[in-house]
Each structure stands twice: as structure tokens, then as C-alpha cells.
Scaffold this motif. Structure first.
Motif, PDB file in Angstrom:
ATOM      1  N   SER A 214       0.848  -1.191   0.000  1.00 12.44           N
ATOM      2  CA  SER A 214       0.000   0.000   0.000  1.00 12.44           C
ATOM      3  C   SER A 214       0.882   1.239   0.000  1.00 12.44           C
ATOM      4  CB  SER A 214      -0.910  -0.021   1.224  1.00 12.44           C
ATOM      5  OG  SER A 214      -0.123  -0.156   2.385  1.00 12.44           O
ATOM      6  N   GLY A 215       0.251   2.363   0.069  1.00 16.73           N
ATOM      7  CA  GLY A 215       1.014   3.608   0.065  1.00 16.73           C
ATOM      8  C   GLY A 215       1.387   4.021  -1.346  1.00 16.73           C
ATOM      9  N   GLU A 216       2.281   4.999  -1.428  1.00 15.99           N
ATOM     10  CA  GLU A 216       2.644   5.535  -2.731  1.00 15.99           C
ATOM     11  C   GLU A 216       3.980   4.969  -3.204  1.00 15.99           C
ATOM     12  OE1 GLU A 216       2.237   9.687  -3.106  1.00 15.99           O
ATOM     13  OE2 GLU A 216       0.292   9.746  -2.062  1.00 15.99           O
ATOM     14  N   ILE A 217       4.230   5.063  -4.478  1.00 12.48           N
ATOM     15  CA  ILE A 217       5.518   4.621  -5.022  1.00 12.48           C
ATOM     16  C   ILE A 217       6.498   5.788  -4.875  1.00 12.48           C
ATOM     17  CG2 ILE A 217       6.733   3.894  -7.097  1.00 12.48           C
ATOM     18  CD1 ILE A 217       4.174   2.658  -8.054  1.00 12.48           C
ATOM     19  N   PRO A 218       7.674   5.558  -4.252  1.00 14.40           N
ATOM     20  CA  PRO A 218       8.635   6.655  -4.122  1.00 14.40           C
ATOM     21  C   PRO A 218       8.948   7.235  -5.497  1.00 14.40           C
ATOM     22  CG  PRO A 218       9.402   4.691  -2.959  1.00 14.40           C
ATOM     23  CD  PRO A 218       8.188   4.291  -3.726  1.00 14.40           C
ATOM     24  N   SER A 219       8.842   8.540  -5.620  1.00 10.51           N
ATOM     25  CA  SER A 219       9.008   9.116  -6.961  1.00 10.51           C
ATOM     26  C   SER A 219      10.450   8.980  -7.435  1.00 10.51           C
ATOM     27  CB  SER A 219       8.573  10.579  -6.969  1.00 10.51           C
ATOM     28  OG  SER A 219       9.359  11.300  -6.049  1.00 10.51           O
TER      29      SER A 219
ATOM     30  N   SER B 137      -1.501   3.479  -4.080  1.00 10.66           N
ATOM     31  CA  SER B 137      -2.323   4.656  -4.387  1.00 10.66           C
ATOM     32  C   SER B 137      -1.421   5.849  -4.709  1.00 10.66           C
ATOM     33  CB  SER B 137      -3.239   4.971  -3.211  1.00 10.66           C
ATOM     34  OG  SER B 137      -2.459   5.144  -2.050  1.00 10.66           O
ATOM     35  N   GLY B 138      -2.029   7.001  -4.808  1.00 17.35           N
ATOM     36  CA  GLY B 138      -1.255   8.194  -5.131  1.00 17.35           C
ATOM     37  C   GLY B 138      -0.993   8.295  -6.621  1.00 17.35           C
ATOM     38  N   VAL B 139      -0.101   9.210  -6.990  1.00 18.12           N
ATOM     39  CA  VAL B 139       0.191   9.372  -8.415  1.00 18.12           C
ATOM     40  C   VAL B 139       1.359   8.472  -8.801  1.00 18.12           C
ATOM     41  CG1 VAL B 139      -0.667  11.735  -8.521  1.00 18.12           C
ATOM     42  CG2 VAL B 139       1.737  11.311  -7.971  1.00 18.12           C
TER      43      VAL B 139
ATOM     44  N   SER C 104      -1.598  -2.069 -13.268  1.00 14.19           N
ATOM     45  CA  SER C 104      -3.046  -2.286 -13.228  1.00 14.19           C
ATOM     46  C   SER C 104      -3.530  -2.775 -11.858  1.00 14.19           C
ATOM     47  CB  SER C 104      -3.419  -3.318 -14.295  1.00 14.19           C
ATOM     48  OG  SER C 104      -2.632  -4.467 -14.147  1.00 14.19           O
ATOM     49  N   THR C 105      -4.841  -2.641 -11.630  1.00  8.61           N
ATOM     50  CA  THR C 105      -5.515  -3.106 -10.423  1.00  8.61           C
ATOM     51  C   THR C 105      -4.824  -2.604  -9.145  1.00  8.61           C
ATOM     52  OG1 THR C 105      -6.020  -5.100 -11.708  1.00  8.61           O
ATOM     53  CG2 THR C 105      -6.688  -5.115  -9.439  1.00  8.61           C
ATOM     54  N   ASN C 106      -4.826  -1.282  -9.007  1.00  8.28           N
ATOM     55  CA  ASN C 106      -4.393  -0.587  -7.800  1.00  8.28           C
ATOM     56  C   ASN C 106      -5.355   0.574  -7.604  1.00  8.28           C
ATOM     57  OD1 ASN C 106      -1.837  -1.616  -6.530  1.00  8.28           O
ATOM     58  ND2 ASN C 106      -1.174  -1.583  -8.674  1.00  8.28           N
ATOM     59  N   HIS C 107      -4.972   1.541  -6.810  1.00 11.50           N
ATOM     60  CA  HIS C 107      -5.841   2.710  -6.630  1.00 11.50           C
ATOM     61  C   HIS C 107      -5.132   3.984  -7.076  1.00 11.50           C
ATOM     62  CE1 HIS C 107      -8.274  -0.033  -4.330  1.00 11.50           C
ATOM     63  NE2 HIS C 107      -7.284  -0.262  -3.491  1.00 11.50           N
ATOM     64  N   PHE C 108      -4.309   3.858  -8.091  1.00 10.52           N
ATOM     65  CA  PHE C 108      -3.581   5.049  -8.544  1.00 10.52           C
ATOM     66  C   PHE C 108      -4.544   6.105  -9.068  1.00 10.52           C
ATOM     67  CE2 PHE C 108      -0.177   1.803  -9.187  1.00 10.52           C
ATOM     68  CZ  PHE C 108       0.687   2.302  -8.230  1.00 10.52           C
ATOM     69  N   SER C 109      -4.188   7.360  -8.824  1.00  8.09           N
ATOM     70  CA  SER C 109      -4.999   8.461  -9.345  1.00  8.09           C
ATOM     71  C   SER C 109      -4.085   9.403 -10.120  1.00  8.09           C
ATOM     72  CB  SER C 109      -5.698   9.178  -8.192  1.00  8.09           C
ATOM     73  OG  SER C 109      -4.742   9.554  -7.223  1.00  8.09           O
TER      74      SER C 109
ATOM     75  N   ASN D 203      -7.764   1.318 -12.357  1.00  6.60           N
ATOM     76  CA  ASN D 203      -7.258   2.262 -11.377  1.00  6.60           C
ATOM     77  C   ASN D 203      -8.230   3.433 -11.350  1.00  6.60           C
ATOM     78  OD1 ASN D 203      -4.594   1.640 -10.092  1.00  6.60           O
ATOM     79  ND2 ASN D 203      -4.108   1.110 -12.220  1.00  6.60           N
ATOM     80  N   ASN D 204      -7.797   4.539 -10.826  1.00  6.20           N
ATOM     81  CA  ASN D 204      -8.629   5.734 -10.814  1.00  6.20           C
ATOM     82  C   ASN D 204      -7.895   6.844 -11.569  1.00  6.20           C
ATOM     83  OD1 ASN D 204     -10.798   7.335 -10.181  1.00  6.20           O
ATOM     84  ND2 ASN D 204     -10.194   7.706  -8.046  1.00  6.20           N
ATOM     85  N   LEU D 205      -7.257   6.433 -12.670  1.00  9.31           N
ATOM     86  CA  LEU D 205      -6.470   7.398 -13.439  1.00  9.31           C
ATOM     87  C   LEU D 205      -7.382   8.285 -14.272  1.00  9.31           C
ATOM     88  CD1 LEU D 205      -3.691   4.879 -14.453  1.00  9.31           C
ATOM     89  CD2 LEU D 205      -3.424   6.816 -12.894  1.00  9.31           C
ATOM     90  N   THR D 206      -6.900   9.464 -14.571  1.00  4.58           N
ATOM     91  CA  THR D 206      -7.747  10.403 -15.301  1.00  4.58           C
ATOM     92  C   THR D 206      -6.912  11.205 -16.301  1.00  4.58           C
ATOM     93  OG1 THR D 206      -9.343  12.201 -15.014  1.00  4.58           O
ATOM     94  CG2 THR D 206      -7.478  12.149 -13.501  1.00  4.58           C
TER      95      THR D 206
END
Ligand SMILES: *[C@@H]1O[C@H](CO)[C@@H](O)[C@H](O)[C@H]1NC(C)=O
Ligand SMILES: *[C@@H]1O[C@H](CO)[C@@H](O)[C@H](O)[C@H]1NC(C)=O
Ligand SMILES: *[C@@H]1O[C@H](CO)[C@@H](O)[C@H](O)[C@H]1NC(C)=O
Ligand SMILES: *[C@@H]1O[C@H](CO)[C@@H](O)[C@H](O)[C@H]1NC(C)=O
Ligand SMILES: *[C@@H]1O[C@H](CO)[C@@H](O)[C@H](O)[C@H]1NC(C)=O
Ligand SMILES: *[C@@H]1O[C@H](CO)[C@@H](O)[C@H](O)[C@H]1NC(C)=O
Ligand SMILES: *[C@@H]1O[C@H](CO)[C@@H](O)[C@H](O)[C@H]1NC(C)=O
Ligand SMILES: *[C@@H]1O[C@H](CO)[C@@H](O)[C@H](O)[C@H]1NC(C)=O
Ligand SMILES: *[C@@H]1O[C@H](CO)[C@@H](O)[C@H](O)[C@H]1NC(C)=O
Length: 887
Positions: free
Chosen positions: A323-328, A347-349, A366-371, A392-395
């Protein structure tokens, strides 16, 4: 030398010396030459050892290497050797290297080598050696430094004695049939650098703590070897480790933090285990090039420290619970090629710079909560093969830069919130194969041309609009086209019908209008056609009835009018929906049964003959019109009609009788009966009884008759398969062969096939008669008629115990076909009408694929690919590959 008979050797030396009398050769060389020539004979004179002959010196021969003029190495790899290893080899006193890999040697472990007292490297890999490694190996081969027994059929336990071969630097025992244990004593091999135990079916074993003592080990390979328990903390002492591969095991617990402190660790593969806990956060192994932890239960977040891995090329963390974000900072690693983090709770960007600094090839999130948006520069390296970001929740819009990415094979963005137009270069990327964009808010028109190789195009549930382009005829390799629920309008262009590989065409829920093209040129492969919920009009083209593979046809909720072409009846459909149109006339006979109960709803002018369909009867005039006639006129008309009918009938009967008599004789002769049991009837019995009176049902594929075969009042059920075009000779043979196999099956839950009566264009299958007919009638039939004449059945209903008994019986029948037969038989059409009930309500499965096979003849090779009925697709192969059942 002592092993050779003296007289033989003398003779041999004499021959040699007379052959090359001028040579000056030392005794030593002569001896070794003699040994080698003997060896060559014992190996069966392999043609590849042609250079081993007396005209030259051994040190120049193929596969021989010498030290100070003495043979020290024998490398006979890939020489087509099948002979067992001759004891003669050890007569080469100074032999240190023996390589017999990639041959066809079938033997136990070659104990004859025990006398090769200086052997350091023994490679027997890629042969057919069997049996155990002897447990006295350390008494003899104690000089071994490299032992490679990989890719053989060695079995049993790996003996602890292996741990006494303390000179060993490499030990490869991978890809064998060891099904016992491996010893902790391997940890004593203080000089070991390379260890391969992968791909063996050991008894479930923990990794011995002692393996942590292997301080010189650089390479540990124990993939798929039934490992259980934790990775020992002692692994923190494997200070030389470069590659650790423990993938595909059942390892549990957390990853020891010490692993990430091993400075030289470069490749770390722990995928497909049951590891849990967090990924260690402190990373000093800055040489890490590949990390694959996919498919575990790791949780927590991805360590910030991963951004420090300046050499990282592959990062696979898919299928965990991260979980959490991917270190940029990961996006700034200049070596990163593969990035797969799909199926987590991330999640996160997405790291915005990913792809900008490296030659990224795989990007799968795929199949995460990225936005947020897709990173702008994924393809800056120009070698990106795939963008897989679905669910995901990409836009936002798809970055224009992806339109200039020629290497792309697939773009999978479905199930997000993307909008805007697709950059035109994506449609045409030269190697694009799968383009999956459904369930977003994309807009714009379809391009005129597409990537030549595109086989799957999914754009459903978007806002694409405009016409289906006529250029679609250039989409030649398209197999699956799903464009449902968009805003497409205009007519369906005739060009669409030229796509010969198309199996699935879903255009439902658009605004298409006009008529269907009547000349469907080449939809040879079409299985599913859904055009419902459009504004299509005109007649249904009869040519749809000749699409050979069509299983699902949905034209509902359009404005189709006119009659349903009778040719449609030739289709062997799994589902048909023509509801909510303006169709009229009689429905084709083949659809006039319960299987098509919901296929014709809401078409006010359709009629049927069979009352089960709830359609008006075609032969009963509506009452309204009779009211208008006076009863006198009605009576007159009736009398006239009846008179005409009777006269015509008599005339016809007389005329036809003679003809039939002749024809009957001829017919009888051309029928052929294949019987599987002793039957007490003849084909004449059966053929003469195929009358309307005996007809008890007609299903999707044929009519069923109940025929009395003897005076004792016993019945058989005869299924007549119609619409059988002439089978070619090969298919005819196959049909007979398969019928024969089915005829021999004996299982209490499978209907017995008694015999088959066939001629060129017609088949009759004779089954034992089932008193209670099909389950379908009991579940759905409106008029439960007892066909046995008594009315007893009428009062019995299917109570729950009885339903249970039927379900279990049917399952047992299927189970037998799937698991009791090899290769498995699949029914492909299990439905209540194919489950028959005997007088005790025992279920019996009927009709194992035969009818379907006949219907699809001509496309034999595609058979196994075609799906079965309503959601039921059994494992295994289709009936066509049937060989035998274990009875
Ligand atoms: C003997 O070996 C040499 C190569 O060392 C080869 O050229 C020659 O053909 C061989 N002679 C025979 C009879 O096979
Ligand atoms: C080995 O072969 C080489 C050439 O291939 C030749 O020059 C040399 O004389 C040969 N040596 C012996 C001992 O036959
Ligand atoms: C090994 O034998 C097979 C058939 O026996 C042959 O096709 C193949 O060419 C041989 N390989 C070599 C390297 O001679
Ligand atoms: C070969 O073996 C003999 C006997 O073991 C030994 O005396 C000799 O030194 C060895 N020669 C080489 C080159 O290893
Ligand atoms: C090794 O050689 C000795 C004679 O030198 C012989 O007696 C013995 O059978 C040989 N052992 C094997 C395993 O071939
Ligand atoms: C290893 O060698 C020692 C000394 O020869 C011996 O005592 C011991 O039994 C050997 N171990 C195994 C497992 O064979
Ligand atoms: C790590 O690798 C370097 C370079 O290959 C090597 O010099 C060093 O000895 C290795 N360290 C250990 C502990 O093996
Ligand atoms: C998806 O993102 C939107 C904003 O773009 C946000 O309002 C929504 O809650 C997110 N949905 C989920 C399931 O995270
Ligand atoms: C397309 O695929 C072929 C075959 O795999 C490959 O050789 C070629 O380089 C690819 N084209 C691009 C632009 O990547």
C-alpha cells in the motif's frame, strides 16, 4: 595399462607402428592413443570421433586436451553418445576433466569413474542417468571441484556424503527427479561458489540454517523445490552472494533484513511464495539489478531506499498487498527497464518521471488505486512495449507522446476515468496487437486505418462517435471488436463484413441505422454477433444462416421487419435474441421449442406452431375475423375446405404410394446400422416407426421418437439429426469412431447408446428409452404429459431430495467423462434438456456432443476452440480427440 590383455595390446601396437612406421612416438603417447582408440570402440564409434584415428596424435583429436603431452581432458559434449561409460576412461591416468553432457546415456551413476583418481570436473548433465547418487561418493571422487549432474533423472535422497566433497566449487543437481531430501551438510562445502538444486520434487523441506555458512557462494538457485518455512536469518552471512533465486516455493515469514545489506547482491528472486511482512526498508545492496517479489503477501510500502538503486533494471512487486505511494525517486533510476507493481493496494500518483531517464520496456500498474494522470514520458526511451494500467482511478488525457511510440504491443487503460481523444499514433503503432480502452470517457472518431496486426480492439462504454469507417476493411487481423455502448451512428458499412478473422463483433447500444449488408463476404470465423439496441431496419439477411461458427446472435431492440429467414434455422445457436423488432410470419421450425422461449418476445406479428413458445398459433385464425363472417358462410367454407382437403389427400396418397414403395426399398439398402450391444430390433423396425405419432420432442438439434421395438412393450428413444449436410469421408469415419467409443461407455449416469443407424446425409442415434424423459420437461414444461401412457407421472413433482439426487447423478456422469476418460470428453452442451431421467429419476446425461459435431462439420480443426452452451465450458479437450475411457 594393467587392465589390457598383453597379447591384444602387443598386436595393437604392432598394427599402429606398421601403419606409421616413420613416426617417432614416445611409449606414453602410444599407450594413451591405444586407450583412446579402445574407448572410441567402446563408445560405439561415434561418427563425430572420426578424427580419432592412428594417423595423428591424440592431443590433436576432437574433444581431447592435454597437459604436458598427457591427456587431461575429455570433452565429449553433444556427441550422440548412447553407450554406458566404459571403465577404460580411468586408464587415462592424468584425466582431470570429463564432460559427457548433452548425450543420450541411460545408466545409473557411473561408479566406474571412481578409479579416475585425479578427476576435478565431472559434467554428466543433460543425459538420462537414473537412480540415486551413491552414498560412498566422497570415498572416491574427493578431488572433485565441479560436479554437474543437472537435467537427468537421478532420484532418491541427495546423500549427506556430498558434504564431504570439500573441494567442490560448483554443484549442480537441478532438474532431476530427487523426491527425497537434500542434506544440511551442503553447508560444509566451504569452497562452494555455485549451487543449483532447483526444479526437484523434494519432500517439503526447510532451508537448512547451515547454508548460511557458504561464505564464498555467489549463486544460489533453489527455484521450485518444495521449500517451506522461513528464509533463515543466517543468509545475512552469505557475504559473496550475487544471485539468490528461491522463487516458486512455499516460503513463509518475512524477508530477512540482512539480505538487503549484502553489498554484492544483484539478482533477488522470491516470487511465488507465501512471504509476508514488509520489504526491508534499509538497502545497502546498491548493486541490485533485478528484484522480483511478485505473488507473495507482502504488505507495507515500497522502501524509499529503492530509489537509491542506481543499477536496478527490473522491479517486480506484483500481486502482493503493498500500500502507500511509489517513491518518486524510482522514476529517476536510469537503468530501469521493467516495472511491474500490478494487483496491490498502491495509491497516489505514478512516479511522474518514470520512463524519462531510462529505456523503459514494461510498465504494468493495473488493479491498484492510482490516481492522477499517466506519466508523460513513459516512452521517452523509445522501446516501451506495453502500458498496462487498467482498473485504477487514473484520469486526464492519454499523453500525446504515446502516439509516437512505435514499439508498443499493447495499451490497456480500461476501467479508469480517462477522457479526450486517443493520440492517432496509438491506433497505428506498427506492432500494436491489443488495444483495450473500455469503460472510460474517451471521445473522437475511429481511424480509417489501424495497426495491421491489431487483433483485439475493446472500446466499449466510451463516447466514441461518428461512423464505422469504410476503411475498416483494412483492419484485416481483427479478431475481437467490442464497441458497445458508444455513440456510433450511420450505416454498417459492407466493408465490415470482409473481416475474415473476426470472432466477436459487439456493436450493441449505439445509434447505427439502415439495413444490414446482405452480402456477408467472409465472416467465416464469427462466433458472436451483437447488434442490439440500435436503429437497424430492413430484413434480416438470410446469409447470416450460413455463418458456419455462429453461436450467439442478438439483433434485439432494432426495427428489423419481414420474416425470419428460414435459413437461420440451420444455425446451431447457443443463444438467439430477436426480441423487440417488427418481425412477422412463422418462426423457423428449429426454433419452435422451449430453448428459444425468450428469443422472440415483443414482435407482434410472429407466430409459432408449438404452443410452448407463447406465440400466437400460425394455424388458428384470430377470433376477431371469424366474428365478421356469418355462421352460414363459415360452415360452407369449412365443408368446402374439408372436401378439398380429403380429395387432395387421397389423390396424393395414391400417387405417392408407388413412389414411396420403390424409394423405401432403396432407402433401406443405403442405411447402415452400427450396433454396440445385442439389440433385438432391426433397422427396418426403427425406420418404419419414424412417424408423427411416435414423435415425442424436438430439440435444438433433432427430433426424438419413442419407438416400441418388441412385443414385450419395450421402447427405445431415437434421435434423428437433421440438417446434416453430406459428411466427407474423413469426417464420416470420425463420426463412426466417436460413436463407437460412446457406445462402449458404461456408466450409470450416462445414457446408453445402443446403436447408430446412418446413411450419407442422415443419422439416427438409438438410445435406451428413459421413462421420465428430460429434466427440462420437469423444470420448465407447461404440460407434463406422461409419455408412457399411464398418467402416474403427472402427479409426481420434483421434491428437493429428488432434485438433489438428479444433480449429484448428473455431476457424477460429467465427472466420469472428465476424469475417467483420457483425454477427457467434454459435453459442451450440458443443459436440463440433455439430462434424462429413468423410471427411478436417476439422472443420465445424453447427447455427448455428437449432434454438435455434425452440425459443425467442415470446420473440424476449429472445433475445440468453440465454446459450449450457456456459460458451461468444461475442462479438457473436445470429444473429437477422444481415445479411451477407463472402464
Ligand atoms: C583421421 O583423422 C583426420 C583428422 O585428424 C581426418 O582428416 C581423417 O579423415 C581421418 N581418417 C579416417 C580414415 O577417418
Ligand atoms: C596438431 O595439429 C596442428 C595443426 O592443426 C599441427 O601443426 C601439429 O603438428 C599437430 N600436432 C601433432 C602432435 O600432431
Ligand atoms: C545425432 O544423431 C541424429 C540422429 O541419430 C542426427 O540427426 C544428428 O545430426 C546427430 N548429431 C550430430 C551432431 O551428429
Ligand atoms: C600424470 O600422472 C602421473 C602418475 O600419476 C604423474 O607422475 C605425472 O606427473 C602426471 N603428469 C601430468 C602432466 O600431470
Ligand atoms: C578400479 O581399478 C582396480 C584395479 O586398478 C579394480 O580392481 C577396480 O575394480 C576398479 N574399480 C572400479 C570401480 O572400476
Ligand atoms: C565424511 O567423511 C568422514 C571422514 O572420512 C566420515 O567419518 C563421515 O562419515 C563422512 N560423512 C558422511 C556423511 O559420509
Ligand atoms: C563483491 O564484488 C567485488 C567486485 O566483483 C569483489 O571484488 C568483492 O570481493 C566482492 N565482495 C565479496 C564480499 O565477495
Ligand atoms: C477517483 O478520483 C476522483 C478524483 O479524480 C475522486 O473524486 C474519487 O474519489 C476517486 N475514487 C476512488 C475510488 O478512489
Ligand atoms: C515490431 O516487431 C518486430 C518483430 O518482433 C520487431 O522486429 C520490430 O523491431 C518491431 N518494430 C518496432 C518499431 O519496434
Amino acid at each position: 595399462m594393467s587392465k589390457l590383455p598383453l597379447s591384444f595390446l602387443n598386436l595393437f601396437l604392432f598394427l599402429l607402428l606398421t601403419a606409421i612406421p616413420s613416426s617417432v612416438i614416445s611409449q606414453n603417447v602410444d599407450t594413451e592413443k591405444a586407450i583412446l582408440l579402445k574407448l572410441k570402440r567402446e563408445l560405439g564409434n561415434p561418427p563425430l570421433l572420426q578424427s580419432w584415428n592412428s594417423s595423428s596424435l591424440p592431443c590433436n583429436w576432437t574433444g581431447i586436451s592435454c597437459t604436458d603431452g598427457k591427456v587431461s581432458g575429455l570433452v565429449l559434449s553433444n556427441m550422440n553418445i548412447t553407450a554406458t561409460i566404459p571403465a577404460t576412461i580411468c586408464d587415462l591416468r592424468n584425466l582431470t576433466v570429463l564432460d559427457l553432457s548433452y548425450n543420450y546415456i541411460t545408466d545409473g551413476f557411473p561408479r566406474v569413474l571412481y578409479n579416475c583418481s585425479k578427476l576435478q570436473r565431472l559434467d554428466l548433465s543433460q543425459n538420462y542417468f537414473v537412480g540415486p547418487i551413491p552414498d560412498d561418493i566422497d570415498q572416491w571422487l574427493s578431488t572433485l571441484k565441479d560436479l554437474n549432474l543437472a537435467a537427468n533423472n537421478f532420484s532418491g535422497d541427495i546423500p549427506p556424503a556430498i558434504g564431504n566433497l570439500t573441494e567442490l566449487q560448483s554443484l549442480y543437481l537441478n532438474n532431476n527427479q530427487f523426491h527425497g531430501t537434500f542434506p544440511k551438510e551442503i553447508g560444509n562445502l566451504a569452497n562452494l561458489v555455485l549451487l543449483g538444486l532447483a526444479y526437484n520434487g523434494f519432500v517439503p523441506s526447510k532451508i537448512p540454517v547451515e547454508f548460511g555458512k557458504l561464505s564464498k557462494l555467489t549463486f544460489m538457485w533453489i527455484t521450485d523445490a518444495n521449500l517451506i518455512g522461513p528464509i533463515p536469518d543466517s543468509f545475512a552471512s552469505l557475504s559473496s552472494l550475487v544471485q539468490l533465486d528461491l522463487a516458486i516455493n512455499n516460503l513463509e515469514g518475512s524477508i530477512p533484513g540482512g539480505l538487503f545489506l549484502l553489498k554484492n547482491l544483484t539478482y533477488l528472486y522470491l516470487y511465488h511464495n507465501k512471504l509476508s511482512g514488509e520489504i526491508p526498508q534499509k538497502v545497502e545492496a546498491l548493486n541490485l539489478v533485478e528484484i522480483d517479489f511478485g505473488t507473495n503477501s507482502l504488505n507495507g510500502s515500497i522502501p524509499e531506499d529503492f530509489g537509491k538503486l542506481k543499477n536496478l533494471q527490473l522491479l517486480n512487486l506484483y500481486s502482493n498487498k503493498l500500500s502507500g505511494e511509489i517513491p518518486s525517486s524510482i522514476g529517476r533510476i536510469s537503468t530501469l527497464k521493467t516495472f511491474k507493481v500490478f494487483t496491490n493496494n498502491l495509491s497516489g500518483v505514478l512516479p511522474p518521471e518514470i520512463g524519462l531517464h531510462s529505456k523503459l520496456e514494461f510498465f504494468e500498474v493495473s488493479t491498484n488505486h492510482f490516481s492522477g494522470q499517466l506519466p508523460e514520458n513513459l516512452c521517452a526511451g523509445g522501446v516501451l512495449l506495453g502500458v498496462v494500467a487498467f482498473s485504477n482511478n487514473l484520469t486526464g488525457e492519454v499523453p500525446q507522446s504515446l502516439g509516437k511510440c512505435d514499439a508498443l504491443l499493447t495499451v490497456q487503460l480500461y476501467n479508469n476515468n480517462f477522457y479526450g481523444e486517443i493520440p492517432s499514433g496509438i491506433w497505428t503503432a506498427i506492432n500494436m496487437t491489443y488495444l483495450m480502452l473500455s469503460d472510460n470517457s474517451f471521445s473522437g472518431e475511429l481511424p480509417r486505418s489501424l495497426a495491421w496486426n491489431l487483433s483485439r480492439l475493446e472500446i466499449s462504454n466510451n463516447k466514441f462517435s461518428g461512423p464505422i469507417p469504410t476503411g475498416i476493411s483494412s483492419w484485416v487481423n481483427l479478431i475481437f471488436f467490442d464497441a458497445r455502448n458508444n455513440l456510433f451512428s450511420g450505416e454498417i458499412p459492407v466493408e465490415l463484413t470482409s473481416l475474415s478473422h473476426l470472432t466477436t463483433l459487439l456493436l450493441d447500444g449505439n445509434q447505427l441505422s439502415g439495413q444490414l449488408p446482405s452480402n456477408i463476404i467472409s465472416w467465416r470465423s464469427l462466433v458472436t454477433l451483437n447488434l442490439s439496441r440500435n436503429a437497424l431496419s430492413g430484413q434480416i439477411p438470410a446469409v447470416i444462416g450460413s455463418l458456419p461458427d455462429l453461436l450467439d446472435l442478438d439483433l434485439s431492440e432494432n426495427h428489423f421487419s419481414g420474416e425470419i429467414p428460414s435459413k437461420l434455422g440451420q444455425l446451431q445457436l447457443v443463444s438467439l435474441n430477436l426480441s423487440s423488432n417488427q418481425l412477422s410470419g412463422q418462426i423457423p421450425d428449429q426454433f419452435d421449442n422451449l430453448a428459444y422461449e425468450n428469443s422472440f418476445l415483443n414482435n407482434s406479428n410472429l407466430c409459432a406452431v408449438n404452443p410452448v413458445l407463447n406465440l400466437p398459433n400460425c394455424y388458428i385464425r384470430p377470433r376477431r375475423s371469424s366474428n365478421k363472417l356469418s355462421s352460414k358462410v363459415l360452415v360452407m367454407v369449412l365443408v368446402l375446405a374439408i372436401t378439398i382437403f380429403i380429395v387432395t389427400t387421397i389423390l396424393t396418397l395414391v400417387a405417392v404410394r408407388d413412389y414411396m414403395r420403390k424409394k423405401h426399398k432403396h432407402d433401406m439398402a443405403s442405411w447402415k446400422l452400427t450396433s454396440f450391444q445385442k439389440v433385438d430390433f432391426t433397422q427396418a423396425n426403427i425406420l418404419s416407426s419414424l412417424t408423427e405419432n411416435n414423435l415425442i420432442g424436438s430439440g435444438g438439434s433433432g427430433q426424438i421418437y419413442r419407438i416400441s421395438v418388441n412385443r414385450a412393450g419395450e421402447f427405445v428413444a431415437v434421435k434423428r439429426i437433421w440438417n446434416v449436410r453430406k459428411l466427407d469421408e474423413k469426417l464420416e469415419k470420425e463420426f463412426v469412431a466417436e460413436v463407437e467409443i460412446l457406445g462402449t461407455i458404461r456408466h450409470s449416469n450416462i445414457v446408453k447408446l445402443l446403436c447408430c443407424i446412418s446413411k450419407e446425409d442422415s443419422k439416427l442415434l438409438v438410445y435406451e428409452y428413459m421413462e421420465n424423459q428430460s429434466l427440462d420437461r420437469w423444470l420448465h414444461g407447461k404440460n407434463r404429459r406422461s409419455s408412457s401412457g399411464t398418467n402416474s407421472v403427472h402427479h409426481v413433482s420434483l421434491d428437493w431430495p429428488r432434485r438433489m439426487q438428479i444433480a449429484v447423478g448428473a455431476a457424477q456422469g460429467l465427472c466420469y467423462m472428465h476424469h475417467g476418460c483420457s483425454p477427457p470428453i467434454i459435453h459442451r452442451d450440458v443443459k436440463s434438456s440433455n439430462i434424462l431421467l429413468d423410471s427411478e429419476f436417476q439422472a443420465r446425461i445424453a447427447d455427448f456432443g455428437l449432434a454438435k459435431m455434425l452440425a459443425k462439420q467442415g470446420e473440424a480443426h476449429t472445433m475445440s476452440a468453440v465454446a459450449g452452451s450457456f456459460g458451461y465450458i468444461a475442462p479438457g479437450k473436445s470429444i473429437r480427440h477422444l481415445q479411451k475411457c477407463f472402464i
